[in-house]
Design an enzyme around this catalytic site. Structure first.
Site, PDB file in Angstrom:
ATOM      1  N   GLU A 205      59.704  77.569 -53.038  1.00 13.82           N
ATOM      2  CA  GLU A 205      60.127  76.653 -54.121  1.00 13.82           C
ATOM      3  C   GLU A 205      61.644  76.552 -54.208  1.00 13.82           C
ATOM      4  O   GLU A 205      62.203  76.375 -55.290  1.00 13.82           O
ATOM      5  CB  GLU A 205      59.582  77.122 -55.484  1.00 13.82           C
TER       6      GLU A 205
HETATM    7  C1  LIG Z   1      54.578  82.086 -47.574  1.00 14.30           C
HETATM    8  C2  LIG Z   1      55.297  80.782 -47.710  1.00 14.30           C
HETATM    9  C3  LIG Z   1      54.699  79.739 -48.396  1.00 14.30           C
HETATM   10  C4  LIG Z   1      55.344  78.504 -48.494  1.00 14.30           C
HETATM   11  N1  LIG Z   1      54.705  77.443 -49.089  1.00 14.30           N
HETATM   12  C5  LIG Z   1      55.237  76.195 -48.951  1.00 14.30           C
HETATM   13  C6  LIG Z   1      54.490  75.034 -49.348  1.00 14.30           C
HETATM   14  O1  LIG Z   1      53.387  75.141 -49.881  1.00 14.30           O
HETATM   15  N2  LIG Z   1      55.040  73.821 -49.127  1.00 14.30           N
HETATM   16  C7  LIG Z   1      56.260  73.657 -48.538  1.00 14.30           C
HETATM   17  O2  LIG Z   1      56.691  72.527 -48.345  1.00 14.30           O
HETATM   18  N3  LIG Z   1      57.004  74.738 -48.170  1.00 14.30           N
HETATM   19  C8  LIG Z   1      56.509  75.990 -48.355  1.00 14.30           C
HETATM   20  N4  LIG Z   1      57.231  77.084 -47.963  1.00 14.30           N
HETATM   21  C9  LIG Z   1      58.568  76.886 -47.409  1.00 14.30           C
HETATM   22  C10 LIG Z   1      59.666  77.386 -48.334  1.00 14.30           C
HETATM   23  O3  LIG Z   1      59.760  76.583 -49.483  1.00 14.30           O
HETATM   24  C11 LIG Z   1      60.964  77.442 -47.506  1.00 14.30           C
HETATM   25  O4  LIG Z   1      60.792  78.492 -46.574  1.00 14.30           O
HETATM   26  C12 LIG Z   1      62.179  77.639 -48.340  1.00 14.30           C
HETATM   27  O5  LIG Z   1      62.415  76.522 -49.156  1.00 14.30           O
HETATM   28  C13 LIG Z   1      63.437  77.882 -47.486  1.00 14.30           C
HETATM   29  O6  LIG Z   1      63.515  77.025 -46.407  1.00 14.30           O
HETATM   30  P1  LIG Z   1      63.755  77.625 -44.945  1.00 14.30           P
HETATM   31  O7  LIG Z   1      62.753  78.692 -44.723  1.00 14.30           O
HETATM   32  O8  LIG Z   1      63.799  76.522 -43.975  1.00 14.30           O
HETATM   33  O9  LIG Z   1      65.177  78.326 -45.027  1.00 14.30           O
HETATM   34  P2  LIG Z   1      66.584  77.618 -44.762  1.00 14.30           P
HETATM   35  O10 LIG Z   1      66.663  76.348 -45.500  1.00 14.30           O
HETATM   36  O11 LIG Z   1      66.843  77.598 -43.306  1.00 14.30           O
HETATM   37  O12 LIG Z   1      67.574  78.656 -45.447  1.00 14.30           O
HETATM   38  C14 LIG Z   1      67.944  79.886 -44.829  1.00 14.30           C
HETATM   39  C15 LIG Z   1      68.912  80.620 -45.750  1.00 14.30           C
HETATM   40  O13 LIG Z   1      70.099  79.842 -45.931  1.00 14.30           O
HETATM   41  C16 LIG Z   1      70.362  79.627 -47.297  1.00 14.30           C
HETATM   42  N5  LIG Z   1      70.871  78.265 -47.476  1.00 14.30           N
HETATM   43  C17 LIG Z   1      70.395  77.122 -46.953  1.00 14.30           C
HETATM   44  N6  LIG Z   1      71.151  76.082 -47.323  1.00 14.30           N
HETATM   45  C18 LIG Z   1      72.119  76.551 -48.118  1.00 14.30           C
HETATM   46  C19 LIG Z   1      73.214  75.974 -48.836  1.00 14.30           C
HETATM   47  N7  LIG Z   1      73.437  74.660 -48.819  1.00 14.30           N
HETATM   48  N8  LIG Z   1      73.992  76.810 -49.545  1.00 14.30           N
HETATM   49  C20 LIG Z   1      73.773  78.117 -49.607  1.00 14.30           C
HETATM   50  N9  LIG Z   1      72.749  78.720 -48.951  1.00 14.30           N
HETATM   51  C21 LIG Z   1      71.945  77.950 -48.218  1.00 14.30           C
HETATM   52  C22 LIG Z   1      69.023  79.823 -48.009  1.00 14.30           C
HETATM   53  O14 LIG Z   1      69.194  80.270 -49.340  1.00 14.30           O
HETATM   54  C23 LIG Z   1      68.345  80.871 -47.137  1.00 14.30           C
HETATM   55  O15 LIG Z   1      68.690  82.164 -47.564  1.00 14.30           O
HETATM   56  C24 LIG Z   1      56.632  78.339 -47.916  1.00 14.30           C
HETATM   57  C25 LIG Z   1      57.247  79.416 -47.266  1.00 14.30           C
HETATM   58  C26 LIG Z   1      56.593  80.616 -47.140  1.00 14.30           C
HETATM   59  C27 LIG Z   1      57.264  81.727 -46.383  1.00 14.30           C
END
Ligand SMILES: Cc1cc2nc3c(=O)[nH]c(=O)nc-3n(C[C@H](O)[C@H](O)[C@H](O)COP(=O)(O)OP(=O)(O)OC[C@H]3O[C@@H](n4cnc5c(N)ncnc54)[C@H](O)[C@@H]3O)c2cc1C
Length: 592
Positions: free
Chosen positions: A435
């Protein structure tokens, strides 16, 4: 095996003694009389403790399986889901026009907390359905609503949200999934989504996916994205299920926790989809779902800490190790129970004061949502919008920390799986990530919410605190322990906001480098405010001659602990924030 007992008394205290919901003029609140909410919480608590909680460790150890494209949930999940469905719990606060019971959201959040503490992975199937319901309800055409909502409200069909793709999570502007318009007004949706919670399973007859994708003409970036309903099975005119749509499960993710919830890779291959909300403005529609989901995730954070705390207390009473330094408390036994030791007590007080503070903060937030949605109160809408990243970010960080503290009470027995404490920690961890990660919540708070409408919502919050302090000015029982620390913490928050105004515009890094501390500072002040309100309510109850003196004295003592031991963190957060971005950004990326 861990136990779960629904905290009905604390819930009733918040609903009636603190928030005084029955006397509110929010439509629907007058029905929430003490006996009524007591009966609802009693029934939900029974189902949570007796049916849902025993499946928590089963879900963790068995997990979900994918066999020939079919996802199966752990043993017992289907039966428990059917009982939830039969009890009408899925549609508790949904629109009666679509078969819901029309109860206020505040009641749904209390019930949701019970099911989440009992079994977070299990309750997510319902939670995501509710989020999808809300987005469809707010943004879809009447005919789409009539087709999809009644069965979602009944739990016959479930819902999901599909944002994340392999190359984009936080930065949804990079999203690649496509939607091609068809002559009949529908779209063909193609692309891959990953990490989709409850993406597929055997609990429901159909799964209604909400999918973000790009339709032609929207341009690049976040603005060109639209939102589509993509059902697993197409729905015939008469409401019966038609042929299978072009959506399949590519894989089930192996993960750290919430094993009972199927986290799926979803492949969309020219799947039939229906636009909801405005074309190229899908993020707005998705935000309806995300805001609600963020409050729900903030609730998950403390709900895990709550059940972990309950089990830690039991263990601390039973486990015999060492002697009380002031004299044996169990002289006939080989040692005293570990609950006599001040450090164990500190940990239990940390947990208790967090859980009860978080419950109060979340219910206050739910109360604002009801005020905004049922009374059309724009100020309440602005305030809850400001609070949403705090509820999500602060509570899930602390919820994880407190779940770890509860595990620590068990010593080595918390690290092995037998007592279930490891699962609470593993399950709580995801709430900090999905989220929108907590780092992104902090950015949302500082970058968008703080300055919204010229800073009016945050100023309104400061006024609420100021009025509370003024209103209780002559109350000596509150002054030193509650009002003075709240005033001081609130000043820290105002100083931090002022720092951003003065230094963040000049160099945005000053705001962003302090955003995480600001989110925690904000959370502390909100909890301090909640504890002051709870103390006030308990003092009133004692003054009125309540029979339940133990409950209220315990409440006040727990509040004093929070104010004395946690609220001073605001000073540290302020110091970090005002140290600016220089120290954070001092090293070049290759110096790490
Ligand atoms: C078990 C599980 C269930 C999930 N369920 C859903 C679902 O139902 N539907 C769905 O759509 N998604 C779902 N997700 C996805 C989840 O919402 C994302 O993993 C999350 O939003 C982060 O995206 P990412 O993993 O691509 O990390 P990234 O976006 O690659 O981020 C990596 C790190 O960089 C930091 N970061 C990124 N951009 C910035 C910025 N501009 N400034 C500062 N810091 C930054 C983040 O805080 C993070 O620590 C799920 C994930 C998991 C693991």
């Amino acid at each position: 095996m861990p136990v779960y007992t629904a905290p009905k008394k604390d819930m009733q205290f918040l609903l009636h003694d603190v928030l005084d919901i029955t006397n509110s003029d929010i439509p629907g609140y007058s029905e929430l009389e003490v006996d009524f909410t007591s009966a609802v919480l009693e029934e939900a608590g029974k189902l949570a403790s007796e049916v849902v909680a025993p499946l928590n460790t089963v879900g963790d150890s068995e997990g979900c399986t994918l066999d020939n494209g079919v996802v199966r949930t752990p043993t017992g999940f289907k039966d428990a889901y059917d009982q939830m469905k039969a009890g009408g719990w899925m549609g508790l606060d949904c629109d009666p026009d679509f078969g819901g019971q029309g109860m206020p959201y505040i009641l749904a959040i209390a019930v949701g907390e019970m099911f989440t503490s009992a079994n977070m992975a299990f309750n997510m199937y319902q939670g995501l359905t509710h989020g999808a319901y809300s987005a469809i309800h707010a943004h879809a055409s009447d005919s789409l609503k009539a087709t999809f909502l009644p069965k979602m409200v009944d739990g016959i069909w479930t819902g999901t949200m599909n944002l994340t793709e392999p190359h984009c999570g936080t930065d949804l502007g990079l999203l690649r999934s496509r939607a091609e318009p068809q002559d009949d007004g529908s779209y063909k949706v193609s692309g891959q989504k990953i990490f989709i919670s409850a993406g597929d399973h055997d609990l429901a007859e159909n799964i209604i996916h909400l999918v973000l994708a790009r339709a032609p003409g929207g341009g690049e970036g976040i603005k060109g994205i639209s939102l589509f309903i993509v059902p697993k099975f197409l729905v015939n005119e008469d409401g019966s299920l038609g042929e299978r749509n072009g959506v399949t499960v590519g894989n089930l993710e192996e993960k750290m926790g919430i094993h009972g919830n199927a986290t799926c890779v979803m492949n969309y291959d020219e799947a039939t989809g229906y636009l909801i909300g405005d074309l190229h403005n899908g993020m707005r529609a998705m935000f309806t779902m995300m805001n609600e989901a963020r409050i729900g995730v903030g609730m998950q954070g403390y709900a895990q800490a709550a059940v972990a705390y309950e089990n830690a207390v039991e263990y601390a009473r039973d486990r015999l190790q060492g002697r009380d330094v002031t004299g044996p408390q169990n002289p006939d036994g080989p040692a005293d129970p570990i609950i006599v030791h001040p450090d164990v007590r500190r940990s239990l007080m940390d947990q208790k004061s967090f859980v009860e503070g978080a419950r109060a903060f979340t219910y206050w937030g739910a109360n604002l949502i009801d005020q905004a949605q049922r009374s059309g109160d724009n100020d309440a809408e602005a305030l809850i919008s400001l609070m949403t990243p705090v509820i999500k970010g602060f509570q899930t960080d602390k919820g994880f920390e407190m779940s770890v503290q509860a595990q620590q009470v068990f010593g080595g027995h918390g690290y092995i799986e037998e007592h279930g404490m490891s699962q609470f920690v593993r399950d709580a961890r995801i709430a900090q990530i999905y989220e929108g990660t907590n780092g992104v919540q902090a950015l949302d708070l500082v970058g968008r919410k703080l300055g919204a409408d010229g800073g009016k919502p945050v100023m309104a919050f400061f006024e609420i605190i100021k009025s509370f302090i003024k209103e209780n000015d002559g109350n000596e029982a509150l002054k030193a322990d509650f009002l003075d620390p709240l005033k001081s913490a609130s000043k820290d928050l105002q100083a931090a906001s002022m720092y951003f105004v003065q230094h963040g515009v000049k160099d945005p890094n000053n705001a962003l480098a302090g955003s995480y501390d600001f989110m925690h500072l904000f959370g502390q002040v909100c909890f301090g405010f909640m504890w002051a309100r709870m103390a006030r309510a308990s003092l009133d109850m004692l003054a009125a001659g309540t029979d339940d003196t133990d409950f209220h004295q315990t409440k006040i003592a727990t509040g004093r602990y929070y104010m004395a031991r946690h609220l001073p963190a605001t000073t540290m957060h302020l110091a970090r924030i005002t140290s600016g971005a220089d120290k954070v950004m001092a090293l070049s990326p290759d110096a790490f």
